[in-house]
Design a protein around this motif. Structure first.
Motif, PDB file in Angstrom:
ATOM      1  N   TYR A  44       0.827  -1.208   0.000  1.00 33.81           N
ATOM      2  CA  TYR A  44       0.000   0.000   0.000  1.00 33.81           C
ATOM      3  C   TYR A  44       0.862   1.260   0.000  1.00 33.81           C
ATOM      4  N   ARG A  45       2.041   1.184   0.585  1.00 30.68           N
ATOM      5  CA  ARG A  45       2.968   2.311   0.543  1.00 30.68           C
ATOM      6  C   ARG A  45       3.456   2.562  -0.886  1.00 30.68           C
ATOM      7  N   ALA A  46       3.772   1.497  -1.607  1.00 26.17           N
ATOM      8  CA  ALA A  46       4.200   1.639  -3.001  1.00 26.17           C
ATOM      9  C   ALA A  46       3.074   2.194  -3.864  1.00 26.17           C
ATOM     10  N   ALA A  47       1.855   1.707  -3.642  1.00 30.72           N
ATOM     11  CA  ALA A  47       0.716   2.196  -4.419  1.00 30.72           C
ATOM     12  C   ALA A  47       0.458   3.677  -4.154  1.00 30.72           C
ATOM     13  N   ALA A  48       0.579   4.078  -2.891  1.00 25.91           N
ATOM     14  CA  ALA A  48       0.376   5.484  -2.547  1.00 25.91           C
ATOM     15  C   ALA A  48       1.458   6.363  -3.167  1.00 25.91           C
ATOM     16  N   ALA A  49       2.691   5.874  -3.195  1.00 25.97           N
ATOM     17  CA  ALA A  49       3.779   6.638  -3.802  1.00 25.97           C
ATOM     18  C   ALA A  49       3.541   6.830  -5.297  1.00 25.97           C
ATOM     19  N   ASP A  50       3.049   5.795  -5.970  1.00 19.84           N
ATOM     20  CA  ASP A  50       2.751   5.915  -7.398  1.00 19.84           C
ATOM     21  C   ASP A  50       1.669   6.962  -7.636  1.00 19.84           C
ATOM     22  N   ARG A  51       0.634   6.953  -6.818  1.00 21.43           N
ATOM     23  CA  ARG A  51      -0.450   7.935  -6.985  1.00 21.43           C
ATOM     24  C   ARG A  51       0.057   9.344  -6.715  1.00 21.43           C
ATOM     25  N   CYS A  52       0.865   9.497  -5.668  1.00 18.75           N
ATOM     26  CA  CYS A  52       1.365  10.815  -5.286  1.00 18.75           C
ATOM     27  C   CYS A  52       2.217  11.429  -6.391  1.00 18.75           C
ATOM     28  N   ARG A  55       2.483   8.295 -11.155  1.00 19.49           N
ATOM     29  CA  ARG A  55       3.124   7.208 -11.885  1.00 19.49           C
ATOM     30  C   ARG A  55       2.198   6.036 -12.150  1.00 19.49           C
ATOM     31  N   GLU A  56       0.921   6.249 -11.977  1.00 18.52           N
ATOM     32  CA  GLU A  56      -0.016   5.172 -12.265  1.00 18.52           C
ATOM     33  C   GLU A  56      -0.030   4.895 -13.764  1.00 18.52           C
ATOM     34  N   VAL A  57      -0.109   3.613 -14.097  1.00 15.06           N
ATOM     35  CA  VAL A  57      -0.112   3.212 -15.499  1.00 15.06           C
ATOM     36  C   VAL A  57      -1.458   3.538 -16.124  1.00 15.06           C
ATOM     37  N   GLU A  58      -1.427   3.918 -17.406  1.00 17.63           N
ATOM     38  CA  GLU A  58      -2.674   4.154 -18.114  1.00 17.63           C
ATOM     39  C   GLU A  58      -3.496   2.871 -18.153  1.00 17.63           C
ATOM     40  N   GLN A  59      -4.729   2.977 -18.600  1.00 18.59           N
ATOM     41  CA  GLN A  59      -5.662   1.856 -18.583  1.00 18.59           C
ATOM     42  C   GLN A  59      -5.013   0.560 -19.050  1.00 18.59           C
ATOM     43  N   PHE A  60      -5.044  -0.436 -18.177  1.00 23.81           N
ATOM     44  CA  PHE A  60      -4.509  -1.749 -18.523  1.00 23.81           C
ATOM     45  C   PHE A  60      -5.536  -2.466 -19.387  1.00 23.81           C
ATOM     46  N   ALA A  61      -5.079  -3.143 -20.423  1.00 26.67           N
ATOM     47  CA  ALA A  61      -5.977  -3.690 -21.438  1.00 26.67           C
ATOM     48  C   ALA A  61      -7.018  -4.657 -20.871  1.00 26.67           C
ATOM     49  N   LEU A  69      -9.870   3.076  -9.882  1.00 27.87           N
ATOM     50  CA  LEU A  69     -10.458   2.120  -8.948  1.00 27.87           C
ATOM     51  C   LEU A  69      -9.820   0.739  -9.059  1.00 27.87           C
ATOM     52  N   THR A  70      -8.992   0.530 -10.077  1.00 29.18           N
ATOM     53  CA  THR A  70      -8.281  -0.736 -10.250  1.00 29.18           C
ATOM     54  C   THR A  70      -6.820  -0.396 -10.487  1.00 29.18           C
ATOM     55  N   GLN A  71      -6.082  -0.204  -9.422  1.00 24.57           N
ATOM     56  CA  GLN A  71      -4.688   0.235  -9.562  1.00 24.57           C
ATOM     57  C   GLN A  71      -3.753  -0.946  -9.754  1.00 24.57           C
ATOM     58  N   ARG A  72      -2.904  -0.831 -10.763  1.00 24.46           N
ATOM     59  CA  ARG A  72      -1.842  -1.802 -10.998  1.00 24.46           C
ATOM     60  C   ARG A  72      -0.527  -1.224 -10.471  1.00 24.46           C
ATOM     61  N   VAL A  73       0.219  -2.022  -9.745  1.00 24.85           N
ATOM     62  CA  VAL A  73       1.545  -1.621  -9.279  1.00 24.85           C
ATOM     63  C   VAL A  73       2.537  -2.569  -9.938  1.00 24.85           C
ATOM     64  N   TRP A  74       3.444  -2.012 -10.746  1.00 23.24           N
ATOM     65  CA  TRP A  74       4.363  -2.820 -11.531  1.00 23.24           C
ATOM     66  C   TRP A  74       5.748  -2.893 -10.873  1.00 23.24           C
ATOM     67  N   ALA A 104      13.237 -22.309 -14.052  1.00 21.36           N
ATOM     68  CA  ALA A 104      12.070 -21.578 -14.529  1.00 21.36           C
ATOM     69  C   ALA A 104      12.397 -20.091 -14.434  1.00 21.36           C
ATOM     70  N   LEU A 105      11.545 -19.270 -15.022  1.00 27.95           N
ATOM     71  CA  LEU A 105      11.748 -17.819 -14.991  1.00 27.95           C
ATOM     72  C   LEU A 105      10.606 -17.131 -14.256  1.00 27.95           C
ATOM     73  N   LEU A 106      10.941 -16.028 -13.598  1.00 28.05           N
ATOM     74  CA  LEU A 106       9.925 -15.126 -13.071  1.00 28.05           C
ATOM     75  C   LEU A 106       9.627 -14.106 -14.162  1.00 28.05           C
ATOM     76  N   GLY A 107       8.448 -14.187 -14.740  1.00 26.87           N
ATOM     77  CA  GLY A 107       8.098 -13.276 -15.817  1.00 26.87           C
ATOM     78  C   GLY A 107       7.692 -11.904 -15.328  1.00 26.87           C
ATOM     79  N   ASN A 108       7.102 -11.854 -14.135  1.00 27.93           N
ATOM     80  CA  ASN A 108       6.552 -10.594 -13.653  1.00 27.93           C
ATOM     81  C   ASN A 108       6.224 -10.745 -12.171  1.00 27.93           C
ATOM     82  N   LEU A 109       6.248  -9.644 -11.459  1.00 26.65           N
ATOM     83  CA  LEU A 109       5.701  -9.578 -10.106  1.00 26.65           C
ATOM     84  C   LEU A 109       4.999  -8.235 -10.005  1.00 26.65           C
ATOM     85  N   SER A 110       3.672  -8.277 -10.029  1.00 23.14           N
ATOM     86  CA  SER A 110       2.877  -7.048 -10.034  1.00 23.14           C
ATOM     87  C   SER A 110       1.730  -7.191  -9.044  1.00 23.14           C
ATOM     88  N   ALA A 111       1.089  -6.071  -8.770  1.00 23.16           N
ATOM     89  CA  ALA A 111      -0.030  -6.075  -7.827  1.00 23.16           C
ATOM     90  C   ALA A 111      -1.269  -5.495  -8.492  1.00 23.16           C
TER      91      ALA A 111
END
Length: 265
Positions: A44-52, A55-61, A69-74, A104-111
């Motif tokens: 939640y700290r990372a999400a708040a920092a992005d909003r402040c 840095r929020e990503v544009e509409q995710f497909a 209302l649907t925040q992605r944290v990358w 194996a590979l880690l392709g992504n870690l997002s919220a």
């Protein structure tokens, strides 16, 4: 196609059986107490920092409705050390090793943080990078979703079509509105689902409940990672990473990604 949801289980063999039959399994009580609290605070700290900082990503497909209302944290892996522990958590890697093999590979870690009023997302499978029909060898990727808040039917829990992985295809146009069930799980649970399973973000119809989940996406080694770790990663994660972490990030290689015929590290 399966019509029943698997019961949550901490039995590894039963979890694998659930994956084979239903396409997903819920493992309760993996994170608890101070560990869960630290992880939740960090997200939640990372999400708040992005909003402040705007840095929020544009509409995710894959999301519907109001993006706020649907925040992605990358690139969550670079945001706080607690997330490194999720990536190589023994309970998660046990499923990765058994389902995908090793390395194996880690392709992504997002919220994905679904606030009251979020309209959820579009039904999809995560294996659409492959042409159809998909290989009979089984899933080429695996999601390990960490329930940071309770996942409920009303607050936006990921929704799935149980057994749809056995169709071995992406979602046909005429089944985009197929009936789904919520992957309900208490906070601290680990929800494992394979790459062929049809799923989507659920609607949050509550007045005051936010649903946060962290999604670790693992793949077989031939699949290109979604996150370019060589550009995005904080240097200290590479510098001090364990052998498992370096393998998952592509720094230790076998067959692919070699430098002059050898693994880079």
């Amino acid at each position: 196609m399966s019509v029943h949801e698997p019961a949550p289980t901490t039995d590894f063999a039963q979890g694998l059986a659930n994956l084979r039959e239903h396409g997903f399994t819920v493992v309760p009580d993996v994170l608890a107490g101070e560990t869960l609290a630290r992880t939740r605070d960090a997200l939640y700290r990372a999400a708040a920092a992005d909003r402040c900082r705007g840095r929020e990503v544009e509409q995710f497909a894959l999301d519907k409705g109001d993006q706020s209302l649907t925040q992605r944290v990358w690139n969550v892996l670079s945001r706080d050390p607690v997330f490194e522990d999720l990536v190589e958590h023994p309970s998660a890697l046990a499923f990765v090793r058994e389902v995908l093999g090793w390395p194996a590979l880690l392709g992504n870690l997002s919220a994905n943080i679904c606030s009251p009023g979020c309209e959820g997302g579009h039904l999809h499978a995560d294996q659409t990078f492959l042409g159809e029909p998909w290989p009979a060898a089984g899933p080429q990727g695996l999601n390990v979703a960490w329930a940071i808040d309770d996942f409920t039917a009303d607050n936006g829990a990921t929704r799935v079509v149980p057994g749809s992985h056995l169709r071995n295809c992406s979602v046909p146009a005429d089944e985009m509105e197929a009936d789904t069930v919520a992957m309900q799980a208490p906070a601290g649970s680990m929800v494992v689902f394979e790459s062929r399973l049809w799923h989507k973000t659920g609607n949050n119809i509550t007045a005051d409940q936010t649903r946060a989940g962290i999604f670790a996406w693992y793949t077989k080694t031939y699949v290109r990672t979604q996150e370019n770790w060589f550009l995005a990663l904080k240097p200290e994660i590479h510098q001090f990473g364990s052998d498992d972490m370096l393998t998952l990030l592509g720094y230790k290689s076998a067959g692919f990604g070699l430098v002059n015929g050898r693994s880079p590290v």
